[in-house]
Design an enzyme around this catalytic site. Sequence first.
Site, PDB file in Angstrom:
ATOM      1  N   GLU A 165       0.851  -1.187   0.000  1.00  0.00           N
ATOM      2  CA  GLU A 165       0.000   0.000   0.000  1.00  0.00           C
ATOM      3  C   GLU A 165       0.892   1.244   0.000  1.00  0.00           C
ATOM      4  O   GLU A 165       1.789   1.375   0.831  1.00  0.00           O
ATOM      5  CB  GLU A 165      -0.905  -0.003   1.240  1.00  0.00           C
ATOM      6  CG  GLU A 165      -1.802   1.216   1.288  1.00  0.00           C
ATOM      7  CD  GLU A 165      -3.178   0.925   1.878  1.00  0.00           C
ATOM      8  OE1 GLU A 165      -3.533  -0.258   2.068  1.00  0.00           O
ATOM      9  OE2 GLU A 165      -3.901   1.913   2.130  1.00  0.00           O
ATOM     10  N   ARG A 166       0.662   2.103  -0.969  1.00  0.00           N
ATOM     11  CA  ARG A 166       1.460   3.337  -1.136  1.00  0.00           C
ATOM     12  C   ARG A 166       2.942   3.032  -1.333  1.00  0.00           C
ATOM     13  O   ARG A 166       3.805   3.806  -0.935  1.00  0.00           O
ATOM     14  CB  ARG A 166       1.279   4.282   0.052  1.00  0.00           C
ATOM     15  CG  ARG A 166      -0.165   4.543   0.449  1.00  0.00           C
ATOM     16  CD  ARG A 166      -0.977   5.122  -0.659  1.00  0.00           C
ATOM     17  NE  ARG A 166      -2.369   5.344  -0.263  1.00  0.00           N
ATOM     18  CZ  ARG A 166      -3.289   5.810  -1.102  1.00  0.00           C
ATOM     19  NH1 ARG A 166      -2.985   6.084  -2.359  1.00  0.00           N
ATOM     20  NH2 ARG A 166      -4.520   5.995  -0.699  1.00  0.00           N
ATOM     21  N   ASN A 208      -3.774  -1.670   7.277  1.00  0.00           N
ATOM     22  CA  ASN A 208      -5.063  -2.198   6.836  1.00  0.00           C
ATOM     23  C   ASN A 208      -4.872  -3.714   6.824  1.00  0.00           C
ATOM     24  O   ASN A 208      -4.471  -4.294   5.832  1.00  0.00           O
ATOM     25  CB  ASN A 208      -5.438  -1.650   5.467  1.00  0.00           C
ATOM     26  CG  ASN A 208      -5.598  -0.140   5.519  1.00  0.00           C
ATOM     27  OD1 ASN A 208      -6.187   0.407   6.451  1.00  0.00           O
ATOM     28  ND2 ASN A 208      -5.056   0.553   4.533  1.00  0.00           N
ATOM     29  N   LYS A 285      -4.571  -0.292  13.601  1.00  0.00           N
ATOM     30  CA  LYS A 285      -5.404   0.769  13.028  1.00  0.00           C
ATOM     31  C   LYS A 285      -6.839   0.336  13.257  1.00  0.00           C
ATOM     32  O   LYS A 285      -7.269  -0.690  12.733  1.00  0.00           O
ATOM     33  CB  LYS A 285      -5.114   0.909  11.536  1.00  0.00           C
ATOM     34  CG  LYS A 285      -6.055   1.842  10.780  1.00  0.00           C
ATOM     35  CD  LYS A 285      -5.631   1.973   9.307  1.00  0.00           C
ATOM     36  CE  LYS A 285      -6.552   2.896   8.531  1.00  0.00           C
ATOM     37  NZ  LYS A 285      -6.116   3.060   7.121  1.00  0.00           N
ATOM     38  N   GLU A 289     -11.083   4.739   8.455  1.00  0.00           N
ATOM     39  CA  GLU A 289     -11.150   4.385   7.032  1.00  0.00           C
ATOM     40  C   GLU A 289     -11.690   2.969   6.834  1.00  0.00           C
ATOM     41  O   GLU A 289     -11.150   2.182   6.063  1.00  0.00           O
ATOM     42  CB  GLU A 289      -9.766   4.535   6.385  1.00  0.00           C
ATOM     43  CG  GLU A 289      -9.250   5.964   6.440  1.00  0.00           C
ATOM     44  CD  GLU A 289      -7.921   6.185   5.719  1.00  0.00           C
ATOM     45  OE1 GLU A 289      -7.117   5.240   5.650  1.00  0.00           O
ATOM     46  OE2 GLU A 289      -7.713   7.307   5.231  1.00  0.00           O
ATOM     47  N   ARG A 322      -2.938   3.317  16.819  1.00  0.00           N
ATOM     48  CA  ARG A 322      -2.829   4.520  15.978  1.00  0.00           C
ATOM     49  C   ARG A 322      -3.946   5.526  16.259  1.00  0.00           C
ATOM     50  O   ARG A 322      -5.103   5.155  16.476  1.00  0.00           O
ATOM     51  CB  ARG A 322      -2.846   4.147  14.500  1.00  0.00           C
ATOM     52  CG  ARG A 322      -1.608   3.373  14.102  1.00  0.00           C
ATOM     53  CD  ARG A 322      -1.679   2.950  12.665  1.00  0.00           C
ATOM     54  NE  ARG A 322      -1.165   3.913  11.727  1.00  0.00           N
ATOM     55  CZ  ARG A 322      -1.763   4.280  10.606  1.00  0.00           C
ATOM     56  NH1 ARG A 322      -2.974   3.833  10.304  1.00  0.00           N
ATOM     57  NH2 ARG A 322      -1.200   5.113   9.771  1.00  0.00           N
ATOM     58  N   LYS A 358       0.403  10.509  13.710  1.00  0.00           N
ATOM     59  CA  LYS A 358       1.091  11.047  12.529  1.00  0.00           C
ATOM     60  C   LYS A 358       1.634  12.431  12.847  1.00  0.00           C
ATOM     61  O   LYS A 358       1.085  13.147  13.693  1.00  0.00           O
ATOM     62  CB  LYS A 358       0.141  11.111  11.335  1.00  0.00           C
ATOM     63  CG  LYS A 358      -0.195   9.736  10.764  1.00  0.00           C
ATOM     64  CD  LYS A 358      -1.003   9.829   9.476  1.00  0.00           C
ATOM     65  CE  LYS A 358      -1.356   8.421   8.994  1.00  0.00           C
ATOM     66  NZ  LYS A 358      -2.087   8.413   7.706  1.00  0.00           N
ATOM     67  N   ASP A 363      -2.731  14.278   6.866  1.00  0.00           N
ATOM     68  CA  ASP A 363      -2.181  13.026   6.331  1.00  0.00           C
ATOM     69  C   ASP A 363      -0.904  13.245   5.531  1.00  0.00           C
ATOM     70  O   ASP A 363      -0.953  13.253   4.299  1.00  0.00           O
ATOM     71  CB  ASP A 363      -3.240  12.338   5.447  1.00  0.00           C
ATOM     72  CG  ASP A 363      -2.942  10.871   5.219  1.00  0.00           C
ATOM     73  OD1 ASP A 363      -2.001  10.363   5.838  1.00  0.00           O
ATOM     74  OD2 ASP A 363      -3.658  10.242   4.414  1.00  0.00           O
ATOM     75  N   GLU A 385       4.701   9.055  14.091  1.00  0.00           N
ATOM     76  CA  GLU A 385       4.640   8.306  12.827  1.00  0.00           C
ATOM     77  C   GLU A 385       4.912   9.256  11.668  1.00  0.00           C
ATOM     78  O   GLU A 385       4.167  10.197  11.424  1.00  0.00           O
ATOM     79  CB  GLU A 385       3.253   7.654  12.651  1.00  0.00           C
ATOM     80  CG  GLU A 385       3.115   6.895  11.324  1.00  0.00           C
ATOM     81  CD  GLU A 385       1.762   6.191  11.163  1.00  0.00           C
ATOM     82  OE1 GLU A 385       1.291   5.561  12.127  1.00  0.00           O
ATOM     83  OE2 GLU A 385       1.184   6.284  10.064  1.00  0.00           O
ATOM     84  N   GLU A 391       3.837   9.212  -0.513  1.00  0.00           N
ATOM     85  CA  GLU A 391       2.466   9.134  -1.003  1.00  0.00           C
ATOM     86  C   GLU A 391       1.986  10.458  -1.590  1.00  0.00           C
ATOM     87  O   GLU A 391       1.367  10.480  -2.647  1.00  0.00           O
ATOM     88  CB  GLU A 391       1.544   8.693   0.146  1.00  0.00           C
ATOM     89  CG  GLU A 391       0.075   8.724  -0.223  1.00  0.00           C
ATOM     90  CD  GLU A 391      -0.842   8.253   0.907  1.00  0.00           C
ATOM     91  OE1 GLU A 391      -0.336   7.822   1.955  1.00  0.00           O
ATOM     92  OE2 GLU A 391      -2.067   8.306   0.713  1.00  0.00           O
ATOM     93  N   HIS A 518      -3.475  18.780   0.670  1.00  0.00           N
ATOM     94  CA  HIS A 518      -4.363  17.728   0.166  1.00  0.00           C
ATOM     95  C   HIS A 518      -5.107  18.135  -1.109  1.00  0.00           C
ATOM     96  O   HIS A 518      -6.314  17.916  -1.246  1.00  0.00           O
ATOM     97  CB  HIS A 518      -5.376  17.320   1.245  1.00  0.00           C
ATOM     98  CG  HIS A 518      -5.676  15.841   1.246  1.00  0.00           C
ATOM     99  ND1 HIS A 518      -6.113  15.170   0.125  1.00  0.00           N
ATOM    100  CD2 HIS A 518      -5.609  14.910   2.234  1.00  0.00           C
ATOM    101  CE1 HIS A 518      -6.297  13.895   0.431  1.00  0.00           C
ATOM    102  NE2 HIS A 518      -5.986  13.705   1.698  1.00  0.00           N
TER     103      HIS A 518
HETATM  104  C1  GCU Z   1      -3.551   7.357   4.162  1.00  0.00           C
HETATM  105  C2  GCU Z   1      -3.292   6.430   3.009  1.00  0.00           C
HETATM  106  C3  GCU Z   1      -3.892   5.069   3.231  1.00  0.00           C
HETATM  107  C4  GCU Z   1      -3.452   4.531   4.593  1.00  0.00           C
HETATM  108  C5  GCU Z   1      -3.811   5.540   5.672  1.00  0.00           C
HETATM  109  C6  GCU Z   1      -3.319   5.150   7.038  1.00  0.00           C
HETATM  110  O1  GCU Z   1      -4.899   7.726   4.186  1.00  0.00           O
HETATM  111  O2  GCU Z   1      -3.809   6.991   1.833  1.00  0.00           O
HETATM  112  O3  GCU Z   1      -3.452   4.232   2.192  1.00  0.00           O
HETATM  113  O4  GCU Z   1      -4.055   3.320   4.855  1.00  0.00           O
HETATM  114  O5  GCU Z   1      -3.215   6.771   5.378  1.00  0.00           O
HETATM  115  O6  GCU Z   1      -2.316   5.727   7.458  1.00  0.00           O
HETATM  116  O7  GCU Z   1      -3.914   4.329   7.696  1.00  0.00           O
END
Ligand code: GCU
Length: 680
Positions: A165-166, A208, A285, A289, A322, A358, A363, A385, A391, A518
Amino acid sequence: SAEDGYRLWLRYNTIDNPALLQQYRQQITSINCPVDDGKLVAANQELQTGLSGLLGKKVPAQPAIINGAVLLGLPERSPVIRKLVADSALAHLGDEGFIIRTVMYEGKNITLITANKEAGILYGVFHFLRLMQTQQPIRQLSITSAPKIKIRLLNHWDNLNRTVERGYAGSSIWDWQRLPGYIDQRYIDYARANASIGINGTVLTNVNANAIILTDEWLQKIAALANAFRPYNIKVYLTARFSAPVEIGKLKTADPLNEEVRKWWKDKTDEIYKYIPDFGGFLVKANSEGQPGPQNYNRTHADGANMLADAVAPHGGIIMWRAFVYSNETPEDRFKQAYNDFKPLDGQFRKNVLVQVKNGPIDFQPREPFHPLFGAMPQTPLMMEYQLTQEYLGFATHLVYMAPLFKEVLDADTHAKNNSTVAQIVDGTTDGHTLSGMAGVSNIGSDINWTGHPFGQANWYTLGRLAWDNTLTSAQIANEWLRQTFTNKSAFVDTVQKLMLASREIMVNYMTPLGLHHIMGYGHHYGPAPWYNKAPRADWNPVYFHKADSIGIGFNRTATGSNALAQYQPAVRQQFEELATCPEAFLLWFHHVPWDYKMHSGKTLWETLCDKYYSGVDSVRWIQRSWNGMKNYIDAERFSEVKQLLAIQEQEAVWWRNACLLYFQTFSNKPIPARYEKPD
Ligand code: GCU
């Protein structure tokens, strides 16, 4: 050759300065190391490889202490070291600190590397090799060093199908299919690179998370990686999917207060520790999201974190929970949601929980103000973090050295107390926490050079160095990275260090000047898309963040707007709140500013916005010119890679500038200043 990229900053090429080489050879003739522990084996091996490369000849192991010996060892096992180093000198160095000293012993000149634990010796060896790689004097050394931060991690957002991811540097370096049987040399080199900069742990999997990783078949693979990393003092950690008890445990619920669920996690954790006795713990996490979490059961983040904390505590594990949460349903400014959720929970977390925050409230933007949670939860260790993978910063295509971004946040004063910069909050000094942490979301993949962009390596390097010592400057880190990674020639180092140090501000200028944030392409986050407004949720839309209209541009987060500024201490709030005192770099983070607003320079906001975008592009061209002059100092392959990437970066800086200015112009209704009307 490709190998130049693969070797990172651990090249150990023979010293190219003849006088220095002679001096180093005189001082170092042999290695004396009682090899009786995994970490000492690794330290000893690295020292042999490093010294043999740097000195251009084999440096033999020698059981007697002769003139020129490098002596590695623990005081408890070496009477010589006990004689040479007072206990008091080691008292404050903890488990990972070290001492390097040049001393006379029975008429012989020796270099001594010692520590309380093997891990410290490993770090001492890497420090010593770094001194030589950067061609520093080593004749009279008296160095003591210990890490400022305890948990120093990479976070891999790697999936079990090897997508990342990313990730922009190939696929995942974890070759799951051939694990546990096959240990790729890459794992060892990965561990060496991390150990060389003090990183002592790695979260192997995506936040994730996939619950499958916690099943028997996969735990064997994890154990194999843990075995490979252990000699380098690197612990493995995993991400825990909160709904795992339902998904792989066949329970009806994942409610953290349910006894069956608690037992499931306890048993699962015990099983993990059977495979990996020094397993580090979990990163989670939750309720963000779309990820499951305790709030699905009307429980708090603390309930969730504590359940897992209780499961790992008997084994000495930790939980990194997180704070990156924001909910679709809440109409609240996304900036504010983490603070609103977490601040009330201060004091409710178990001792072995860190809340991982973070660096900024939204973000990983090119520039963010520091996250308002820093300084707001004195009873909870807050783990920093950062995101090394770019990204929002042009993926692995754009050159950006992130140390200035990291330092800007660390140096920010939260005004929570005396001595409460973000650095002091995170390293635990402000509130007296012994548990402290810093993580970087990894930019590592299967690319030969690990990070895609050759300069991406510098950001990985920076994370480790800053986690060890948050007082290092961006310039120091760039300097030592360049010398080790490319060459010590000052014409190269001076020029490239300058462009590295400028690169972040240059990117801010052509992407998101004056506090814009953003406004990248929807979903993928590459390239400009300030006009985009079709996302399934409002706070994923660039228009939500810049709020341009006929009056002006920017997000009003003062009391007349979302009032996010109330989350900061009064001194911080006031500075940002007053237009007159708000630093221009953060202006549009906090204010909706009229197009005609007069900036400190006397120019209008619109003109200044144009200036920033144009200067950003011009500066990328300056980077290109500087780089073109470096051709004769380094290998052709990396020279050409960077040159090609800079050409793309230049085109895309123009794309950013034109797209943003043309779009914002539809609101400002003002011309681009005439001085910019010449074609590029
Ligand atoms: C950002 C990112 C996601 C990631 C998320 C996170 O939103 O785009 O891909 O999962 O951060 O840090 O959980």
